[in-house]
Motif scaffolding. Structure first.
Motif, mmCIF file in Angstrom:
data_model
loop_
_atom_site.group_PDB
_atom_site.id
_atom_site.type_symbol
_atom_site.label_atom_id
_atom_site.label_comp_id
_atom_site.label_asym_id
_atom_site.label_seq_id
_atom_site.Cartn_x
_atom_site.Cartn_y
_atom_site.Cartn_z
ATOM 1 N N ILE A 28 3.092 -4.320 3.490
ATOM 2 C CA ILE A 28 4.092 -3.260 3.319
ATOM 3 C C ILE A 28 3.344 -1.953 3.098
ATOM 4 O O ILE A 28 2.599 -1.817 2.122
ATOM 5 C CB ILE A 28 5.022 -3.557 2.131
ATOM 6 N N TYR A 29 3.517 -1.017 4.030
ATOM 7 C CA TYR A 29 2.817 0.262 3.948
ATOM 8 C C TYR A 29 3.848 1.378 3.816
ATOM 9 O O TYR A 29 4.671 1.588 4.712
ATOM 10 C CB TYR A 29 1.955 0.464 5.196
ATOM 11 N N LEU A 30 3.797 2.091 2.697
ATOM 12 C CA LEU A 30 4.749 3.159 2.403
ATOM 13 C C LEU A 30 4.008 4.501 2.426
ATOM 14 O O LEU A 30 2.969 4.658 1.783
ATOM 15 C CB LEU A 30 5.375 2.935 1.026
ATOM 16 N N TYR A 31 4.562 5.450 3.158
ATOM 17 C CA TYR A 31 3.954 6.773 3.274
ATOM 18 C C TYR A 31 5.064 7.808 3.354
ATOM 19 O O TYR A 31 6.241 7.490 3.626
ATOM 20 C CB TYR A 31 3.033 6.848 4.492
ATOM 21 N N ARG A 32 4.711 9.063 3.135
ATOM 22 C CA ARG A 32 5.736 10.101 3.028
ATOM 23 C C ARG A 32 6.404 10.399 4.368
ATOM 24 O O ARG A 32 7.626 10.400 4.482
ATOM 25 C CB ARG A 32 5.123 11.370 2.447
ATOM 26 N N ASP A 33 5.618 10.699 5.395
ATOM 27 C CA ASP A 33 6.149 10.990 6.727
ATOM 28 C C ASP A 33 5.103 10.602 7.755
ATOM 29 O O ASP A 33 4.021 10.116 7.412
ATOM 30 C CB ASP A 33 6.552 12.472 6.860
ATOM 31 N N SER A 34 5.423 10.805 9.034
ATOM 32 C CA SER A 34 4.516 10.366 10.094
ATOM 33 C C SER A 34 3.158 11.038 10.009
ATOM 34 O O SER A 34 2.132 10.435 10.353
ATOM 35 C CB SER A 34 5.152 10.634 11.466
ATOM 36 N N ALA A 35 3.112 12.290 9.554
ATOM 37 C CA ALA A 35 1.833 12.982 9.427
ATOM 38 C C ALA A 35 0.995 12.418 8.292
ATOM 39 O O ALA A 35 -0.231 12.520 8.292
ATOM 40 C CB ALA A 35 2.061 14.480 9.203
ATOM 41 N N ASP A 36 1.668 11.790 7.310
ATOM 42 C CA ASP A 36 0.983 11.270 6.127
ATOM 43 C C ASP A 36 0.550 9.814 6.299
ATOM 44 O O ASP A 36 -0.203 9.284 5.494
ATOM 45 C CB ASP A 36 1.925 11.383 4.918
ATOM 46 N N ASP A 94 5.117 -4.047 7.797
ATOM 47 C CA ASP A 94 6.356 -3.338 7.471
ATOM 48 C C ASP A 94 5.943 -1.930 7.029
ATOM 49 O O ASP A 94 5.675 -1.685 5.856
ATOM 50 C CB ASP A 94 7.111 -4.066 6.360
ATOM 51 N N ALA A 95 5.852 -1.004 7.987
ATOM 52 C CA ALA A 95 5.425 0.372 7.717
ATOM 53 C C ALA A 95 6.655 1.269 7.644
ATOM 54 O O ALA A 95 7.482 1.279 8.563
ATOM 55 C CB ALA A 95 4.474 0.854 8.809
ATOM 56 N N ARG A 96 6.801 2.023 6.553
ATOM 57 C CA ARG A 96 8.000 2.827 6.333
ATOM 58 C C ARG A 96 7.639 4.230 5.859
ATOM 59 O O ARG A 96 6.821 4.393 4.951
ATOM 60 C CB ARG A 96 8.897 2.187 5.270
ATOM 61 N N ALA A 97 8.284 5.219 6.478
ATOM 62 C CA ALA A 97 8.223 6.593 5.988
ATOM 63 C C ALA A 97 9.331 6.765 4.958
ATOM 64 O O ALA A 97 10.515 6.604 5.270
ATOM 65 C CB ALA A 97 8.394 7.572 7.142
ATOM 66 N N THR A 98 8.974 7.052 3.724
ATOM 67 C CA THR A 98 9.949 7.086 2.628
ATOM 68 C C THR A 98 10.390 8.496 2.267
ATOM 69 O O THR A 98 11.287 8.654 1.434
ATOM 70 C CB THR A 98 9.349 6.419 1.380
ATOM 71 N N GLY A 99 9.758 9.525 2.858
ATOM 72 C CA GLY A 99 10.085 10.888 2.476
ATOM 73 C C GLY A 99 9.623 11.186 1.058
ATOM 74 O O GLY A 99 8.728 10.519 0.523
ATOM 75 N N ASP A 100 10.255 12.173 0.435
ATOM 76 C CA ASP A 100 9.865 12.548 -0.925
ATOM 77 C C ASP A 100 10.569 11.723 -1.997
ATOM 78 O O ASP A 100 10.247 11.826 -3.172
ATOM 79 C CB ASP A 100 10.171 14.036 -1.158
ATOM 80 N N ALA A 101 11.549 10.926 -1.592
ATOM 81 C CA ALA A 101 12.286 10.116 -2.565
ATOM 82 C C ALA A 101 11.466 8.896 -2.968
ATOM 83 O O ALA A 101 10.604 8.426 -2.228
ATOM 84 C CB ALA A 101 13.622 9.677 -1.976
ATOM 85 N N ARG A 102 11.772 8.391 -4.157
ATOM 86 C CA ARG A 102 11.107 7.168 -4.615
ATOM 87 C C ARG A 102 11.581 5.989 -3.763
ATOM 88 O O ARG A 102 12.793 5.804 -3.580
ATOM 89 C CB ARG A 102 11.426 6.917 -6.080
ATOM 90 N N PRO A 103 10.666 5.195 -3.215
ATOM 91 C CA PRO A 103 11.084 4.075 -2.361
ATOM 92 C C PRO A 103 11.861 3.031 -3.148
ATOM 93 O O PRO A 103 11.590 2.773 -4.326
ATOM 94 C CB PRO A 103 9.761 3.512 -1.844
ATOM 95 N N ALA A 136 0.840 -1.193 0.000
ATOM 96 C CA ALA A 136 0.000 0.000 0.000
ATOM 97 C C ALA A 136 0.873 1.240 0.000
ATOM 98 O O ALA A 136 1.913 1.288 0.670
ATOM 99 C CB ALA A 136 -0.912 0.012 1.228
ATOM 100 N N GLY A 137 0.438 2.234 -0.747
ATOM 101 C CA GLY A 137 1.119 3.519 -0.751
ATOM 102 C C GLY A 137 0.141 4.625 -0.441
ATOM 103 O O GLY A 137 -0.857 4.802 -1.138
ATOM 104 N N GLY A 138 0.373 5.379 0.642
ATOM 105 C CA GLY A 138 -0.480 6.509 0.990
ATOM 106 C C GLY A 138 -1.919 6.102 1.228
ATOM 107 O O GLY A 138 -2.220 5.206 2.024
ATOM 108 N N ILE A 139 -2.846 6.727 0.500
ATOM 109 C CA ILE A 139 -4.279 6.453 0.636
ATOM 110 C C ILE A 139 -4.601 5.019 0.239
ATOM 111 O O ILE A 139 -5.669 4.487 0.570
ATOM 112 C CB ILE A 139 -5.090 7.448 -0.230
ATOM 113 N N GLY A 140 -3.655 4.333 -0.434
ATOM 114 C CA GLY A 140 -3.868 2.944 -0.843
ATOM 115 C C GLY A 140 -3.970 1.966 0.307
ATOM 116 O O GLY A 140 -4.248 0.782 0.083
ATOM 117 N N ILE A 141 -3.772 2.423 1.543
ATOM 118 C CA ILE A 141 -3.926 1.533 2.695
ATOM 119 C C ILE A 141 -5.397 1.241 2.981
ATOM 120 O O ILE A 141 -5.723 0.269 3.676
ATOM 121 C CB ILE A 141 -3.268 2.172 3.950
ATOM 122 N N THR A 142 -6.295 2.033 2.413
ATOM 123 C CA THR A 142 -7.719 1.966 2.770
ATOM 124 C C THR A 142 -8.332 0.577 2.637
ATOM 125 O O THR A 142 -8.963 0.090 3.581
ATOM 126 C CB THR A 142 -8.516 2.990 1.939
#
Length: 417
Positions: free
Chosen positions: A329-337, A357-366, A305-311
């Motif tokens: 595997i849950y990928l999001y930009r930062d803790s607020a996101d 496996d939840a990861r904050a990836t920042g603005d870079a491509r994971p 899942a990426g961002g809103i894709g966790i729904t």
């Protein structure tokens, strides 16, 4: 999807395309005249199939393999219909050329013809403009939607063109069915007559620029499964003026009493406006749609899942205990996101079969090469992907490279333009 349902769409569309051609197939005519008649009716059949595939009816969508699959083939048949119909006047001109070049030029000059030919050309030009606008991705949704009506105008003009040419009564069913499908789509889907009334009961904020809206049914509730989505139009409340546009939203929860929860991220004009939605707002809901997670998992799975894709995955976890091991595997930009993070961690701690496996990836491509499990761990797993198109495409490439069969990779795109 069962083989019967997999074949239903091509068989049904083949019937709609083949019947008009078979009924009107010319006999004892010249080659080019025959080509003109066949191309005209072949284009009509393709257009008829394209119109049927834009109908937003939940049972039809479920039987034909999902709304996303229907819209994909709707676009393909519509484009093919336009290209085939372009050959219709050219074949007529080629037929006239055999008698004289002047007649061929006249065949391509509507100002030298009567009303039936005028309307035929008007239909073709309206379709040309509508097809061009249909692929204009940067147009605002409201403008795109209004200009898309040119395709409806093209169908109506084409029907009148056929009637003025003295259409055989046995062939009237094709244009009349096209008009009936368009009218049904407009009345039931676009105006919301087939939608069910709901009201916003609660509003939460699971992440930055995201709201979770809980809807209470005001009539018969919608029966849905985790992983499905609905089309919802938010109208108005005491202090909130809604968009009034139907947009797809994945269900994040499905209550036994008919309550529905939708996660809405600010990604466009309407969804940004919906961040201020309040309890009491009226909502019209169509659906449910989608086959993303299927009826029941058959074995271990990998969820990405990426961002809103966790729904959709949140909806599954809220629905009950997992029956098979799952790596999420849950990928999001930062803790607020990161949406529903605490809930996901609690679910992982409470279920031995769920590895998070939840990861904050920042603005870079994971780095998906490093994140996605190795080939040995992927063996025998169904892989479900939900997130931005770029992330999904990149993840699919990694999974295929690691030997996962394409039949075991599942995702849906919410691009219904």
């Amino acid at each position: 999807m069962s083989p019967v349902r997999l074949l239903t769409l091509p068989l049904l569309c083949g019937l709609l395309v083949g019947l008009p051609v078979w009924w009107a197939f010319p006999e004892e005519l010249g080659f080019w005249r025959s080509c003109a008649i066949v191309s005209g009716w072949l284009g009509c059949g393709l257009l008829l199939a394209s119109l049927l595939l834009m109908v937003r009816e939940p049972r039809l969508a479920a039987w034909l393999g999902g709304l996303e699959r229907m819209y994909r083939w709707h676009h393909r048949f519509g484009t093919l219909a336009y290209l085939v119909l372009l050959t219709h006047p050219l074949a007529l001109a080629a037929d006239a050329w055999e008698e004289s070049p002047a007649l061929a030029r006249a065949a391509l000059a509507p100002w030298q013809q009567g009303w039936p030919v005028w309307l035929g050309w008007a239909s073709l030009l309206a379709m040309m403009a509508g097809m061009g606008l249909a692929v204009a991705r940067r147009l605002p949704y409201a403008a795109w939607r209004g200009l898309h009506l040119l395709l409806a105008l093209a169908v109506v003009l084409g029907v009148v063109h056929l009637l003025l040419l003295g259409l055989d009564n046995l062939l009237l069913w094709a244009p009349l069915l096209a008009v009936a499908i368009m009218a049904g789509r407009f009345v039931l889907a676009d105006t919301g007559l087939a939608a069910r009334p709901h009201v916003v009961e609660r509003v939460g904020h699971p992440a930055a620029a995201m709201v979770e809206v809980v809807l209470r049914p005001l009539a018969q509730p919608i029966r849905a499964r985790p992983g499905q989505f609905v089309l919802a139009a938010f109208l108005r409340g005491s202090r909130f003026r809604g968009c009034g546009e139907y947009h797809p939203f994945t269900l994040s929860d499905i209550g036994e009493d008919g309550h529905l929860a939708l996660d809405i991220k600010a990604l466009g004009d309407c969804t940004r406006h919906l961040q201020a939605v309040e309890p009491g707002v009226a909502v019209r809901v169509q659906g449910p749609f989608g086959t993303f997670l299927g009826d029941d998992p058959h074995g271990p799975a990998l969820w990405i899942a990426g961002g809103i894709g966790i729904t959709p995955f949140v909806a599954v976890l809220r629905h009950g205990k997992l029956r098979h091991p799952v790596t999420l595997i849950y990928l999001y930009r930062d803790s607020a996101d990161g949406a529903h993070l605490e809930e996901l961690r609690a679910a992982s701690a409470g279920q031995a079969g769920l590895r998070l496996d939840a990861r904050a990836t920042g603005d870079a491509r994971p780095d998906l090469e490093a994140i996605i499990p190795a080939a040995a761990e992927l063996a025998g797993r169904d892989c479900h992907l939900c997130g931005p198109p770029g992330l999904v495409d990149a993840a699919v490439a990694v999974l295929l490279a690691r030997g996962v069969p394409r039949s075991r990779i599942h995702f849906e795109r919410f691009d219904f333009r």
